[in-house]
Design a protein around this motif. Sequence first.
Motif, short mmCIF file in Angstrom:
data_model
loop_
_atom_site.label_atom_id
_atom_site.label_comp_id
_atom_site.label_asym_id
_atom_site.label_seq_id
_atom_site.Cartn_x
_atom_site.Cartn_y
_atom_site.Cartn_z
N VAL A 250 47.43 28.23 34.28
CA VAL A 250 46.79 28.66 33.03
C VAL A 250 46.23 30.07 33.19
O VAL A 250 46.36 30.92 32.30
N ALA A 251 45.62 30.34 34.34
CA ALA A 251 45.05 31.66 34.60
C ALA A 251 46.13 32.73 34.67
O ALA A 251 45.97 33.83 34.12
N VAL A 252 47.23 32.43 35.35
CA VAL A 252 48.33 33.40 35.46
C VAL A 252 48.91 33.70 34.08
O VAL A 252 49.12 34.87 33.71
N ILE A 253 49.18 32.66 33.31
CA ILE A 253 49.77 32.85 31.98
C ILE A 253 48.83 33.64 31.08
O ILE A 253 49.27 34.53 30.33
N ALA A 254 47.54 33.35 31.15
CA ALA A 254 46.57 34.09 30.33
C ALA A 254 46.52 35.55 30.76
O ALA A 254 46.42 36.45 29.92
N GLY A 255 46.59 35.79 32.07
CA GLY A 255 46.60 37.17 32.56
C GLY A 255 47.82 37.94 32.10
O GLY A 255 47.72 39.11 31.71
N LEU A 256 48.99 37.30 32.13
CA LEU A 256 50.20 37.96 31.66
C LEU A 256 50.14 38.25 30.16
O LEU A 256 50.61 39.30 29.71
N LYS A 257 49.57 37.34 29.40
CA LYS A 257 49.42 37.58 27.96
C LYS A 257 48.55 38.80 27.71
O LYS A 257 48.86 39.63 26.84
N LEU A 588 47.15 35.09 42.44
CA LEU A 588 47.36 33.70 42.05
C LEU A 588 48.84 33.31 42.05
O LEU A 588 49.16 32.12 41.96
N GLU A 589 49.71 34.27 42.15
CA GLU A 589 51.15 34.00 42.23
C GLU A 589 51.64 33.88 43.67
O GLU A 589 52.83 33.67 43.92
N ALA A 590 50.73 34.00 44.62
CA ALA A 590 51.12 33.96 46.02
C ALA A 590 51.84 32.67 46.39
O ALA A 590 52.69 32.64 47.28
N TYR A 591 51.55 31.58 45.67
CA TYR A 591 52.17 30.29 45.98
C TYR A 591 53.69 30.36 45.88
O TYR A 591 54.40 29.72 46.65
#
Length: 599
Positions: A250-257, A588-591
Amino acid sequence: MGKRILLLAFMVFPIFLPAVTRADVIHLNDGQRHEGEIIEQNEKEVVLKTKYGTLAIPREDIKSIELTPTSKGGETPKKSGAEEFFTTADCEKAKTFLNDYAVMDELQDKAVFLAAWKEKYRGRTVRIEGKVISIDSRAVKVDTDEGLKTLTTLTVQVMYFDGELLKFEVKWRSAPEGLMKGVKVLLRASFADTDEPKTDCMNRFLASVEFVEVMFDVESGDVSAEYTAAFKKKIARLIKDGEVTPGTEVAVIAGLKWLARHQDKKEGNWDVDDYQKNCKGPGSPCSHMNYGQVPAGTFDAGVSGLALLAFLGHGQTHRVGKYKKTVDRGLKYLIKQQDRTTGRIGNTTGESWIYSHTLATTALCEAYSATRDATLRAPAQKAVDYIMQAQNPGYAWKYEPRDGKNDTSITGWMIQALAAARKAGLTIHKDSFDGAVAWIDRVTRVSDGKTGYMRPGDNGAKLAGRPPDTYKAMPTMTAVAILTRLNCGQKSSNKKILQGVKLLMAKVPDWNKPKCDKLNFYYWYYGTYAMRRVGGADWKTWNAAMKKALLKNQRAGRICQDGSWDPIGEWSVVGGRIYSTAINVLTLEAYYRCDKAKE
């Protein structure tokens, strides 16, 4: 008699004689075009009434508009002879038209055809799209004012005219960037400017074909769909295994938006110091923070590269994905910023300009690796070549090419760029990795494994103009050193890496409000990638601390800042909210951007 019926058909159907239809034509950036009548237009869109219905076309998708003299669009009508886009169907009609004229003998029929020739084709220059299916390159010598020069003759074969093979030759001093088999190219051709079309007019049309540019696209070898499919499969596995949680996604998607909303749609960049012009809605404009200090305005290329990496890291490319237009604009911006001679990317103003080059290079390499878009290969390789040429012999990099100085920070980013180039299959030198390790060894303290910025065990660089104790010292360069060693091929069991891990575990991410003097997104980024590659119990501890720090402090709510991180902490004053959001999304995308060490 059959010819007369054909002539009547030409006179009746408006698709052939535009003088009758007087249609407005909208050309799109992707090569498509729509014909009809413009009934409304504003800053955001153009509304076109077609025989199939009404279309509302966003301004950002429009390349050009041709208006008839009676159009309501309010723009200047096209000039006679203006270049227009010719489709395969248009070419077929032209060939049929000229072939019919060649066997015509009745004067009345000819008169009608000549009227159509004058209106639709005579002297007209058009642009057509082709696909390169083979290239025959050979050197030829030509006589110039400067003496004999060797040029490259490229015989480019393009499949066109309903499967017929169109073949033409163009000479360059060097081949256009990105020209290779499977690439789409834009061509230009002209109809003869004569009163009467001769029997060989179509041959003359074909002979007039010339190369215009390589299009920002490729059909053959495109692996965008595979890249995105592999990403989705990987993330599904990580969610199933519990490594990726709903909270992090959710955090990654919100950041990209947020990043997508704040991109400069016209230029394609992320404007570090003027992104607020793209702010809209409640809470706008987003605050610069850092006591209102405006971020540095010379790092657009670098921060744009960082933002693109965040999108690429989530399976988005310029060919596939929800944000393909965002990525497409960003990549085009980076390529425009590249010096065609040296391969350098970005503004060279200021001391540390080279950060922009290395971040932009990494983005180009990852985009090429993800898509195999041939038009990205040459710019990416040139940018990589510049990095290798800038390296100090036997050691690393500093802010100016081969100036004899080195520092760990820029070296870490350079090695990330070269690692991305290696994965993409670009040409790199092993010596570059060896030199980086030699430098890291030189500035790593033997006693505890602490790596310095320019000297063994120093506390790293500090931003000038503020008290040195504004932010707590973190083992940032040690984190950079660990990831650099791993990228250069050293194993996670290396003694110096294990020493460094101990130092990182003593300083896990901590958003310590209200002081916030332990905030260092740069450190958290490098530390997260390093610790994930190392794995084990230490990674689990670091990961938990990192998620707690980032997830609880991301802006949320129906406000303009939603999805971003406030630009506070070490170095955020330079890159601003764009930097802080892009680098935290990457963290947060390191995974899925890097694989965890096997347990």
